[in-house]
Design a protein around this motif. Sequence first.
Motif, mmCIF file in Angstrom:
data_model
loop_
_atom_site.group_PDB
_atom_site.id
_atom_site.type_symbol
_atom_site.label_atom_id
_atom_site.label_comp_id
_atom_site.label_asym_id
_atom_site.label_seq_id
_atom_site.Cartn_x
_atom_site.Cartn_y
_atom_site.Cartn_z
ATOM 1 N N GLU A 48 49.404 12.691 -18.673
ATOM 2 C CA GLU A 48 49.125 13.483 -17.480
ATOM 3 C C GLU A 48 48.176 12.750 -16.544
ATOM 4 N N PHE A 49 48.315 13.035 -15.275
ATOM 5 C CA PHE A 49 47.458 12.452 -14.242
ATOM 6 C C PHE A 49 46.053 13.033 -14.376
ATOM 7 N N VAL A 50 45.050 12.162 -14.206
ATOM 8 C CA VAL A 50 43.660 12.582 -14.251
ATOM 9 C C VAL A 50 42.993 12.437 -12.881
ATOM 10 N N SER A 51 43.096 11.243 -12.304
ATOM 11 C CA SER A 51 42.411 10.991 -11.049
ATOM 12 C C SER A 51 43.006 9.754 -10.395
ATOM 13 N N GLY A 52 42.852 9.662 -9.066
ATOM 14 C CA GLY A 52 43.413 8.517 -8.375
ATOM 15 C C GLY A 52 42.697 8.186 -7.080
ATOM 16 N N ILE A 53 42.875 6.947 -6.639
ATOM 17 C CA ILE A 53 42.388 6.498 -5.334
ATOM 18 C C ILE A 53 43.583 5.939 -4.576
ATOM 19 N N ALA A 54 43.880 6.540 -3.432
ATOM 20 C CA ALA A 54 44.997 6.065 -2.614
ATOM 21 C C ALA A 54 44.587 4.819 -1.843
ATOM 22 N N SER A 55 45.563 4.181 -1.221
ATOM 23 C CA SER A 55 45.285 2.940 -0.499
ATOM 24 C C SER A 55 44.362 3.162 0.690
ATOM 25 N N ASP A 56 44.305 4.386 1.202
ATOM 26 C CA ASP A 56 43.400 4.682 2.314
ATOM 27 C C ASP A 56 42.050 5.198 1.837
ATOM 28 N N GLY A 57 41.844 5.186 0.505
ATOM 29 C CA GLY A 57 40.576 5.608 -0.060
ATOM 30 C C GLY A 57 40.498 7.077 -0.439
ATOM 31 N N LEU A 59 40.617 10.293 -2.482
ATOM 32 C CA LEU A 59 40.442 10.552 -3.907
ATOM 33 C C LEU A 59 41.194 11.816 -4.304
ATOM 34 N N SER A 60 41.692 11.829 -5.530
ATOM 35 C CA SER A 60 42.372 13.020 -6.033
ATOM 36 C C SER A 60 42.019 13.216 -7.499
ATOM 37 N N TYR A 61 42.043 14.474 -7.919
ATOM 38 C CA TYR A 61 41.674 14.838 -9.283
ATOM 39 C C TYR A 61 42.583 15.937 -9.798
ATOM 40 N N ALA A 62 42.845 15.898 -11.087
ATOM 41 C CA ALA A 62 43.498 17.037 -11.726
ATOM 42 C C ALA A 62 42.529 18.207 -11.731
ATOM 43 N N VAL A 65 39.707 18.439 -14.364
ATOM 44 C CA VAL A 65 38.547 17.541 -14.388
ATOM 45 C C VAL A 65 37.713 17.604 -13.111
ATOM 46 N N LYS A 66 38.146 18.375 -12.146
ATOM 47 C CA LYS A 66 37.390 18.478 -10.887
ATOM 48 C C LYS A 66 35.976 18.960 -11.147
ATOM 49 N N GLY A 67 35.038 18.286 -10.495
ATOM 50 C CA GLY A 67 33.639 18.656 -10.657
ATOM 51 C C GLY A 67 32.979 18.007 -11.851
ATOM 52 N N ARG A 68 33.770 17.407 -12.735
ATOM 53 C CA ARG A 68 33.210 16.759 -13.925
ATOM 54 C C ARG A 68 33.445 15.250 -13.916
ATOM 55 N N PHE A 69 34.574 14.811 -13.397
ATOM 56 C CA PHE A 69 34.930 13.389 -13.371
ATOM 57 C C PHE A 69 34.811 12.855 -11.947
#
Length: 122
Positions: A48-57, A59-62, A65-69
């Motif tokens: 499963e997806f946890v977190s990511g950084i897109a090419s434009d910077g 940020l995304s979170y599952a 984990v939001k607020g913790r990671f």
Amino acid sequence: QVQPVEFGGGSVQAGGSLRLSCVASGYTDCRLGMTWKWYRQAPGKEREFVSGIASDGTLSYADSVKGRFTISQDNANATVYLEMNSLKAEDTAIYYCKTARRCSRTYWQEYWGQGTQVTVSS
């Protein structure tokens, strides 16, 4: 060939913290863009997806984990980090790093790391 390698996994008590790192060494001609993502796979479950950084910077979170990671990157050193706080037993999984490099307007090449084990005991 780009090869991501994860570091920082281990065992921790619930409520504790760990910091994962992923270093992507190697060369590629695909330099039009770069993204990073962390995934995890618990025993008997799908990855499963946890977190990511897109090419434009961006940020995304599952939601889990939001607020913790917190994800961050050091492009100069081709490294991405995942700061994990307030860990829970359900965060126990193998954590994988994936980086994608843009080769053309429509094509991205993806590279996966081998994973690092995170175990949270309650």
